[in-house]
Motif scaffolding. Structure first.
Motif, PDB file in Angstrom:
ATOM      1  N   PRO A 100       0.837  -1.200   0.000  1.00 39.84           N
ATOM      2  CA  PRO A 100       0.000   0.000   0.000  1.00 39.84           C
ATOM      3  C   PRO A 100       0.880   1.261   0.000  1.00 39.84           C
ATOM      4  CG  PRO A 100      -0.093  -1.123   2.129  1.00 39.84           C
ATOM      5  CD  PRO A 100       0.696  -1.999   1.211  1.00 39.84           C
ATOM      6  N   ALA A 101       0.318   2.373  -0.505  1.00 37.16           N
ATOM      7  CA  ALA A 101       1.111   3.596  -0.706  1.00 37.16           C
ATOM      8  C   ALA A 101       1.789   4.061   0.578  1.00 37.16           C
ATOM      9  CB  ALA A 101       0.214   4.696  -1.267  1.00 37.16           C
ATOM     10  N   ASP A 102       1.098   3.945   1.715  1.00 38.60           N
ATOM     11  CA  ASP A 102       1.711   4.464   2.952  1.00 38.60           C
ATOM     12  C   ASP A 102       2.664   3.457   3.599  1.00 38.60           C
ATOM     13  OD1 ASP A 102      -0.046   2.584   3.919  1.00 38.60           O
ATOM     14  OD2 ASP A 102      -0.797   3.843   5.553  1.00 38.60           O
ATOM     15  N   GLY A 103       2.875   2.322   2.933  1.00 35.21           N
ATOM     16  CA  GLY A 103       3.761   1.308   3.494  1.00 35.21           C
ATOM     17  C   GLY A 103       5.171   1.362   2.927  1.00 35.21           C
ATOM     18  N   LEU A 104       5.436   2.363   2.089  1.00 37.90           N
ATOM     19  CA  LEU A 104       6.748   2.440   1.422  1.00 37.90           C
ATOM     20  C   LEU A 104       7.286   3.864   1.499  1.00 37.90           C
ATOM     21  CD1 LEU A 104       8.925   1.166  -0.477  1.00 37.90           C
ATOM     22  CD2 LEU A 104       7.473   1.861  -2.395  1.00 37.90           C
ATOM     23  N   ILE A 105       8.505   4.013   1.970  1.00 41.26           N
ATOM     24  CA  ILE A 105       9.150   5.328   2.049  1.00 41.26           C
ATOM     25  C   ILE A 105      10.345   5.336   1.091  1.00 41.26           C
ATOM     26  CG2 ILE A 105      10.421   6.913   3.555  1.00 41.26           C
ATOM     27  CD1 ILE A 105       8.824   5.703   5.900  1.00 41.26           C
ATOM     28  N   THR A 106      10.357   6.345   0.213  1.00 43.42           N
ATOM     29  CA  THR A 106      11.484   6.433  -0.736  1.00 43.42           C
ATOM     30  C   THR A 106      12.093   7.836  -0.778  1.00 43.42           C
ATOM     31  OG1 THR A 106       9.932   6.922  -2.520  1.00 43.42           O
ATOM     32  CG2 THR A 106      10.570   4.621  -2.247  1.00 43.42           C
ATOM     33  N   ALA A 107      11.390   8.829  -0.221  1.00 42.62           N
ATOM     34  CA  ALA A 107      11.905  10.217  -0.280  1.00 42.62           C
ATOM     35  C   ALA A 107      13.135  10.349   0.612  1.00 42.62           C
ATOM     36  CB  ALA A 107      10.819  11.187   0.174  1.00 42.62           C
ATOM     37  N   PRO A 108      14.233  10.917   0.048  1.00 43.66           N
ATOM     38  CA  PRO A 108      15.500  10.981   0.791  1.00 43.66           C
ATOM     39  C   PRO A 108      15.380  11.627   2.173  1.00 43.66           C
ATOM     40  CG  PRO A 108      15.836  11.613  -1.491  1.00 43.66           C
ATOM     41  CD  PRO A 108      14.363  11.428  -1.326  1.00 43.66           C
ATOM     42  N   ASP A 109      14.577  12.706   2.307  1.00 40.63           N
ATOM     43  CA  ASP A 109      14.512  13.345   3.629  1.00 40.63           C
ATOM     44  C   ASP A 109      13.796  12.449   4.646  1.00 40.63           C
ATOM     45  OD1 ASP A 109      12.256  13.746   2.074  1.00 40.63           O
ATOM     46  OD2 ASP A 109      11.619  15.493   3.246  1.00 40.63           O
ATOM     47  N   GLU A 110      12.843  11.650   4.167  1.00 41.04           N
ATOM     48  CA  GLU A 110      12.151  10.733   5.090  1.00 41.04           C
ATOM     49  C   GLU A 110      13.022   9.520   5.427  1.00 41.04           C
ATOM     50  OE1 GLU A 110       7.920   9.857   4.252  1.00 41.04           O
ATOM     51  OE2 GLU A 110       8.115  11.427   2.720  1.00 41.04           O
ATOM     52  N   LEU A 111      13.852   9.114   4.491  1.00 43.53           N
ATOM     53  CA  LEU A 111      14.728   7.955   4.732  1.00 43.53           C
ATOM     54  C   LEU A 111      15.751   8.255   5.820  1.00 43.53           C
ATOM     55  CD1 LEU A 111      15.401   6.683   1.089  1.00 43.53           C
ATOM     56  CD2 LEU A 111      13.960   5.614   2.831  1.00 43.53           C
ATOM     57  N   ARG A 112      16.053   9.557   5.981  1.00 46.87           N
ATOM     58  CA  ARG A 112      17.068   9.933   6.978  1.00 46.87           C
ATOM     59  C   ARG A 112      16.680   9.478   8.389  1.00 46.87           C
ATOM     60  NH1 ARG A 112      18.714  15.127   5.565  1.00 46.87           N
ATOM     61  NH2 ARG A 112      18.859  15.714   7.758  1.00 46.87           N
ATOM     62  N   ALA A 113      15.374   9.381   8.648  1.00 46.82           N
ATOM     63  CA  ALA A 113      14.920   8.972   9.979  1.00 46.82           C
ATOM     64  C   ALA A 113      15.351   7.534  10.301  1.00 46.82           C
ATOM     65  CB  ALA A 113      13.402   9.083  10.067  1.00 46.82           C
ATOM     66  N   TYR A 114      15.761   6.803   9.266  1.00 46.28           N
ATOM     67  CA  TYR A 114      16.129   5.390   9.468  1.00 46.28           C
ATOM     68  C   TYR A 114      17.621   5.151   9.282  1.00 46.28           C
ATOM     69  CZ  TYR A 114      11.121   4.781   9.355  1.00 46.28           C
ATOM     70  OH  TYR A 114       9.787   4.877   9.651  1.00 46.28           O
ATOM     71  N   GLU A 115      18.400   6.242   9.284  1.00 42.64           N
ATOM     72  CA  GLU A 115      19.819   6.089   8.935  1.00 42.64           C
ATOM     73  C   GLU A 115      20.647   5.460  10.059  1.00 42.64           C
ATOM     74  OE1 GLU A 115      21.206  10.019   8.030  1.00 42.64           O
ATOM     75  OE2 GLU A 115      21.203  10.624  10.135  1.00 42.64           O
ATOM     76  N   CYS A 116      20.113   5.383  11.274  1.00 43.52           N
ATOM     77  CA  CYS A 116      20.887   4.758  12.348  1.00 43.52           C
ATOM     78  C   CYS A 116      19.946   4.197  13.396  1.00 43.52           C
ATOM     79  CB  CYS A 116      21.835   5.761  13.000  1.00 43.52           C
ATOM     80  SG  CYS A 116      20.990   7.013  13.981  1.00 43.52           S
ATOM     81  N   ASP A 117      20.528   3.481  14.377  1.00 47.93           N
ATOM     82  CA  ASP A 117      19.759   3.070  15.562  1.00 47.93           C
ATOM     83  C   ASP A 117      20.355   3.783  16.760  1.00 47.93           C
ATOM     84  OD1 ASP A 117      22.089   1.582  16.019  1.00 47.93           O
ATOM     85  OD2 ASP A 117      21.223  -0.264  15.228  1.00 47.93           O
ATOM     86  N   ALA A 118      20.363   3.152  17.953  1.00 53.14           N
ATOM     87  CA  ALA A 118      20.862   3.849  19.134  1.00 53.14           C
ATOM     88  C   ALA A 118      22.393   3.907  19.177  1.00 53.14           C
ATOM     89  CB  ALA A 118      20.315   3.199  20.400  1.00 53.14           C
ATOM     90  N   LEU A 119      23.064   3.246  18.242  1.00 57.97           N
ATOM     91  CA  LEU A 119      24.515   3.422  18.090  1.00 57.97           C
ATOM     92  C   LEU A 119      24.682   4.534  17.055  1.00 57.97           C
ATOM     93  CD1 LEU A 119      27.367   2.224  18.867  1.00 57.97           C
ATOM     94  CD2 LEU A 119      27.221   0.916  16.771  1.00 57.97           C
ATOM     95  N   THR A 120      24.577   5.777  17.510  1.00 59.48           N
ATOM     96  CA  THR A 120      24.403   6.889  16.568  1.00 59.48           C
ATOM     97  C   THR A 120      25.703   7.316  15.884  1.00 59.48           C
ATOM     98  OG1 THR A 120      24.612   8.384  18.435  1.00 59.48           O
ATOM     99  CG2 THR A 120      22.382   7.827  17.723  1.00 59.48           C
TER     100      THR A 120
END
Lengths: 378, 480
Positions: free
Chosen positions: B24-44
């Motif tokens: 579904p449309a809201d189940g996929l993120i491809t925009a670079p600024d939104e992807l940044r939220a997933y660039e790391c975990d708690a090992l920042t």
């Protein structure tokens, strides 16, 4: 019959490497108390030459022993420090009619042998800290260690527990010990149907009073409380109030003897009848126990309904349809496979794991995994 | 991390389209600024945005995304809530993150069989919240339990403060529904106690996303204890505190938690939380559970054991407020340390008897590296948590802290312990695996990885040293 008794891990490794190259099957044997030796093809590989406690630290609740160390020796050592193996491993020699020397710690781990206290304290596999083993190519391998918490890499210690000698030969195990309860008290209620028994057990187990075992046998529910005296006394009083019915009580040695009987399945000594072990969702235990009793035979419900033992002549296909997990523990002439067949995806992964550990398929051929079936052996 | 695969990066749009076609449309993120939220975990300290992020709502959607990635040869990084301290959810530029956070349904509660079946994106704490009205709880309690998901807990075999009594995730897990790399769905374990075949569930738990993605689980639940009460014991030195831990355990009293804080930690905590802890080199917090009279009995036993070792202070909580006050400092320890600067948090584990010697060794290394370290940890099971303080803005300081951490972990292994007790290997300890395991010990693990994931697409470049895994990743590992 050829019987190998290697005296060291290195000797074992060399032997297995040779068997691997010649694709010669081996039957892995600890104390020989599991009663399967005669029905699997191959030369016998006994682990009894790898025996002895390597280290025991009561203050760390840690025991390390070579795989062939007799369970009795370990339990005697632990009792000197008022400790025990909390998972209460059974001794099934009486049930299996074997005259063997008794279980070894490696055998206990290999079959994930766990008694009535599994309900509260977990199975054998929950108490293993680490293992050493030799795989089917003769590689000497380690996994885990000797500490309680360890998530370093894949957890092969749990995988090997309950693998029935089909993946590798255990040579050493590190295992968690626990304080032995000074007091054992049994509360028994008689004259119950399986359904009423199930309800009573569920009621007792929804309390925080840590009932350490709950069985149903011949109309009687037995609940066990264990711990320091004052704790058991206060929990007993509360449990009696909750049950609100006539309760028979057994204390001390009488209580311990009763539970040794349940642990070692003393009521199933009739060698002329097959013995089955069925694992089901605890809630479904009562209905299954009822059904099996109707088929004729002896039934014991343990683990609050999750484990059912059945000794009787009912049709194996019918038993397997009632509980797909059913395992044949004592053949008594039956030629059906001991282990159930696995679901397709799972079966492929299991076969793949055996291929990884034992590419030539030399360990306990056909014992697990369904397809070959131990049936062909007798 | 290895260089991203240019062929995959070139096919970015095609991969996005293929995923969009099955989600579904809201189940996929491809925009670079939104992807940044997933660039790391708690090992920042390590960051890298992925190619795309998929947030499925069902096992079927996870399977559909996996099938697309498998078909196109794209790597997949499983992610729970991103609270890993070991970089377990760190993406690569050529990977797709599959997050479980929208798998939030409670599917079944069976009080009679004492289990709960959930979708694995539920948080750890919400499981216990769900159970509270029924008088039950879920035992593993990692300190990130407010945020972390059951999927992440299973992936990392998470522990917590109370595992001395209740065990870790693997001891409280009955079944898992797992999506394999091909998109095939399999079930490990079941609602019955123990499986008849091989213990696949035990193998899967703690496999750090190397074998598949878990979408549903059956968790064992326990009746809530009637009460719990901590005591605080201060000691004049670490050796005596360590001896007290061993004596308590040997005595037969089984506390639910034994926590340890050293002088550096106590100083930071006092400045931050004003918990009113005694000024001394070592403090233990020991918590026991049960009915009031059972608690009294256990605390009396602990008082006697500690008393024989001449503690600086033995503080008993006589009310809920006093209990909270005792825990206040411990619970604020990480926050307090965070105020002092950046820190690395390790979780090497040693046998309980080796705690004092290991603390001494950490002190020596601290002087050698010129970096401060504070120790706060689960003492009952030897699970240490040295916090190494450093300044991320100072060039070279992170590298120095990492080298210090590696030395601590090697010391843990030499003391008979292990690299990680509950955080996992991830990327953080990947290159130290050779300190704990020999080449063949690692080889068999990688052979199993290859069985589940022949192309090594799942959670790339984690857990196994890159040099050791190279032949497996090239499809040449395994049978000699």
């Amino acid at each position: 019959m050829i019987r190998h008794i290697p005296r060291s891990e290195t000797e074992l490794s060399a032997l297995i490497a040779h068997q691997h190259q010649t694709a010669s099957p081996l039957v892995i044997e600890g104390g020989g108390s599991a009663g399967i030796t005669g029905e699997i093809g191959g030369e016998i590989l006994s682990t009894t030459g790898l025996s002895g406690v390597v280290d025991y630290q009561p203050g760390e609740l840690t025991l390390i022993a070579q795989a062939g160390t007799p369970l009795a020796q370990i339990e005697a050592l632990l009792s000197q420090s008022d400790q025990c193996l909390a998972f209460e491993p059974p001794d099934l020699r009486l049930v299996l009619g074997t005259m063997a020397a008794g279980p070894t710690i490696g055998g206990v781990v290999a079959v994930n042998s766990s008694g009535p206290r599994r309900l509260l304290s977990g199975a054998c596999r929950d108490h293993i800290l680490g293992i050493r083993m030799v795989d089917g190519r003769g590689r000497i391998l380690r996994n885990g260690g000797r500490v309680m918490k360890n998530v370093t890499g894949l957890d092969l210690s749990r995988l090997l527990a309950g693998s029935h000698g089909t993946l590798a030969v255990l040579t050493e195990v590190a295992i968690r010990t626990l304080p032995r309860a000074p007091v054992s008290l049994t509360l028994a209620v008689s004259g119950l149907t399986p359904t009423a028994a199930q309800a009573l057990i569920a009621q007792a187990l929804a309390t925080p009073w840590e009932v350490s075992a709950a069985v149903f046998h011949r109309g009687r529910v037995c609940l066990r409380l264990e711990g320091p005296g004052p704790q058991v006394a206060s929990r007993r009083a509360k449990l009696l109030r909750l049950l609100g019915c006539e309760v028979e009580e057994l204390e001390g040695e009488a209580s311990r003897t009763l539970w040794r009987g349940f642990r070692d399945l003393e009521m199933f000594a009739d060698q002329t009848l097959p013995l089955w072990r069925l694992q089901v969702r605890a809630r479904d235990g009562a209905a299954l126990a009822q059904r099996l009793a109707e088929l004729g035979g002896e039934v014991l419900t343990d683990w609050s309904g999750g484990l059912i033992w059945y000794q009787g002549a009912a049709d194996p296909a019918l038993i397997r349809s009632l509980a797909p997990s059913a395992r044949l523990i004592r053949r008594a002439g039956l030629s059906t496979a001991r282990f159930p067949a696995e679901a397709e995806g799972l079966g492929r992964l299991s076969a793949g794991l055996r291929q990884v550990f034992d590419p030539a398929g030399i360990f306990n051929q056909g014992l697990m995994g369904g397809s070959m079936g131990a049936a062909d052996a007798d | 991390m290895p260089a991203p695969d240019p062929h995959i990066l070139d096919r970015r749009d095609a991969i996005h389209q293929a995923l969009a076609a099955v989600l579904p449309a809201d189940g996929l993120i491809t925009a670079p600024d939104e992807l940044r939220a997933y660039e790391c975990d708690a090992l920042t300290a390590y960051r890298c945005a992925p190619l795309a992020v998929v947030l499925p709502r069902s096992t079927e959607e996870v399977a559909a995304a996996m099938r697309v990635c498998h078909r196109m040869g794209v790597k997949v990084v499983p992610r729970g809530a991103g609270t890993s301290l070991a970089g377990g959810a760190l993406p690569t530029a050529d990977s797709v993150v599959i997050g479980t956070m929208r798998l939030r349904d409670v599917l079944e509660l069976d009080l009679e069989s004492r289990f709960i079946r959930v979708q694995c994106g539920v948080t750890n704490l919400s499981v216990s919240a769900e159970l509270e009205p029924h008088g039950f709880f879920y035992a593993p309690d990692p300190s990130s339990q407010l945020a972390c998901t059951i999927a992440g807990n299973i992936g990392m075999n998470s522990g917590g403060a109370h595992c001395l009594k209740y065990g870790v995730t693997t001891n409280n897990l009955m079944a898992a529904k797992v999506v394999l790399v091909t998109g095939e769905v399999v079930e490990f374990g079941g609602p019955e106690p123990g499986a008849a075949g091989l213990d696949m569930l035990g193998l899967f738990c703690g496999s750090e996303g190397q074998l598949g993605i878990v979408t549903e689980a059956i968790l064992r639940i326990l009746p809530r204890p009637e009460g719990a009460r901590p005591v605080l014991i201060g000691f004049g030195d670490a050796v005596t505190a360590g001896e007290c831990v061993a004596r308590i355990i040997r005595s037969g009293v089984l506390p639910v938690a034994i926590e340890y804080m050293d002088e550096s930690c106590l100083r930071a905590v006092e400045a931050f939380a004003r918990a009113g802890y005694p000024e001394c080199p070592a403090v233990l917090i020991v918590e026991v559970e049960g009915a009031p009279e059972e608690i009294d009995h256990q605390i009396a036993a602990i008082r006697e054991i500690a008393g024989a070792l001449n503690p600086v202070e033995f503080r008993e909580s006589r009310s809920e407020a006093e209990a909270v006050a005792i825990w206040k400092g411990r619970k604020s320890a990480f926050g307090a340390m965070g105020r002092l600067g950046d820190y690395l948090c390790l979780d090497g584990t040693v046998p309980v008897s080796k705690l004092p010697a290991t603390l001494k060794r950490i002190g020596e290394l601290s002087a050698q590296y010129g970096l401060e370290v504070a120790n706060v940890f689960h003492a009952g099971d030897g699970n240490m948590h040295p916090l190494i303080l450093f300044n991320a803005n100072k060039p070279g300081d992170l590298e120095k802290a990492e080298a210090f951490g590696a030395d601590i972990l090697r010391a843990c292994v030499e003391a008979g312990g292990c690299l990680t007790g509950e955080h996992g290997v991830g990327i953080e300890k990947r290159d130290l695996m050779g300190a704990q395991y020999g080449p063949e010990d690692l080889a068999i693990q990688m052979e199993i990885k290859s069985l589940f994931d022949p192309d090594w697409l799942l959670n790339p470049a984690k857990v196994y040293p890159l040099e050791a895994s190279a032949p497996f990743r090239a499809g040449k590992g395994g049978a000699a």
